[in-house]
Enzyme design. Sequence first.
Site, short mmCIF file in Angstrom:
data_model
loop_
_atom_site.label_atom_id
_atom_site.label_comp_id
_atom_site.label_asym_id
_atom_site.label_seq_id
_atom_site.Cartn_x
_atom_site.Cartn_y
_atom_site.Cartn_z
CE LYS A 73 -4.02 -2.02 -0.08
NZ LYS A 73 -3.68 -3.39 -0.44
C1 LIG Z 1 -9.58 -2.26 -1.68
C2 LIG Z 1 -9.05 -2.94 -0.48
N1 LIG Z 1 -9.76 -2.93 0.66
C3 LIG Z 1 -9.32 -3.51 1.78
C4 LIG Z 1 -8.13 -4.17 1.83
C5 LIG Z 1 -7.71 -4.84 3.09
O1 LIG Z 1 -6.59 -4.27 3.66
P1 LIG Z 1 -5.67 -5.13 4.69
O2 LIG Z 1 -4.89 -6.11 3.88
O3 LIG Z 1 -4.83 -4.11 5.35
O4 LIG Z 1 -6.60 -5.80 5.63
C6 LIG Z 1 -7.33 -4.21 0.67
C7 LIG Z 1 -6.03 -4.91 0.70
O5 LIG Z 1 -5.49 -5.38 -0.25
C8 LIG Z 1 -7.80 -3.59 -0.50
O6 LIG Z 1 -7.09 -3.61 -1.64
#
Ligand SMILES: Cc1ncc(COP(=O)(O)O)c(C=O)c1O
Length: 412
Positions: free
Chosen positions: A210
């Site tokens: 990210k």
């Molecule tokens: C659009 C979106 N929402 C939520 C998430 C979830 O994030 P995390 O991996 O920090 O839980 C991701 C992760 O890839 C994502 O791309």
Amino acid sequence: MQYTKPATASVSRSRYNKTRPSDTMQTDRDFLPFHTPDIGNEEIKSVVETLRSGWLTTGNKVKTFETDFAKYIGCQHAVAVNSGTAALHLALDAVGIKEGDEVIVPTMTFTATAEVVLYFKAKPVLVDCEAGTFNIDPLDVERKITPKTRAIIPVHMAGQSCEMDWIMEIARKHKLKVIEDAAHALPTRFDDKMIGTIGDITCFSFYVTKPIATGEGGMAVTNNPDWAERMRIMSLHGISKDAWKRYTNEGSWFYEVLFPGYKYNLTDIAAALGIEQLKKCDRFWQARKQIAAAYDEGFAALPEIQRPACMPNTQHAWHLYIIQLATERLRIDRAGFINALKDEGVGTSVHFIPLHLHPYYRDMFGYQPADFPTASRVFEGIISLPIYPAMSEQNVKKVIAAVTEVVGKNRR
Ligand SMILES: Cc1ncc(COP(=O)(O)O)c(C=O)c1O
């Protein structure tokens, strides 16, 4: 060539030239991975200091990260948690989602956005995307609203803001809450407003790929003190506030469990990384913006490659650079194109396989490809190219050359 190597990249490249895990995992050392995080000496120093401090779990580093993050976004409250998924879960809990409710979720997203709705035995109602931006289609949102709808979760795909004016208007009209999934959207603006200051609660992710990374981590931001308090309590077992202090001098042995909560607190080790990454957030963004501009220029003469649509009223975070293949002009399909790029030494990814095509959502809710014509169609041609600050100018040129080569060899 407009791209100039950012100052931070040189530190990271020299540090990681010999030891990057992605290099050691590849037999071909010239392979350009889809992503590598940009971790500099500042992050390493900060983590080592934290390790030496004797305080590893939630503590003052987390507090500092929350304060810095809220200031950066321009919002009142920031609650740090151990993933973007946890932030989304706590946000839905805070606004009172209950069993039997419906929550509107784009089909073009990662499963985390919808799975958190299922945690409540509520229903994720999928909606189609817009053709250019792949963002949630407000017209389809309106069509899918029923008396059971309680919230909308717009996802700012690739780092480009959804039509937030329109979505907020729909939400106000139907008395719905807006929980923004800003996993890609740092720093993103809609008009002059920073994402994180528009919807009811906004959730960020610090997963390794990210815009800023703590390995795993997330942040929920809001201007509502009650929701912030609820998320904070629920992030640590539903224990009365400041439970994390109970093993410090300032803390007390006494605590009360107010609700059955979760174990979603961020560690100080991760926050130590996050504090330093946040300081570099604007520099990282500038570097990604330059890469996007170089790609735009590099692919301009290729009608086989549709470049990302960029809306004039948004500040794009350029978390992802998603090309769309004009497959009717090519002799290979998307999978063939990805394999050919791999042969050229370029790693790629696909964002996303729409949720309605996954067995769980298809079988549980009976969703069909024809229910989401735009997402089903664009999915066939999308490829995400590498775009991250640790890329050198040569890396960027290599991607442009590889795409050009694969198109040239496979033109109809
Ligand atoms: C659009 C979106 N929402 C939520 C998430 C979830 O994030 P995390 O991996 O920090 O839980 C991701 C992760 O890839 C994502 O791309």
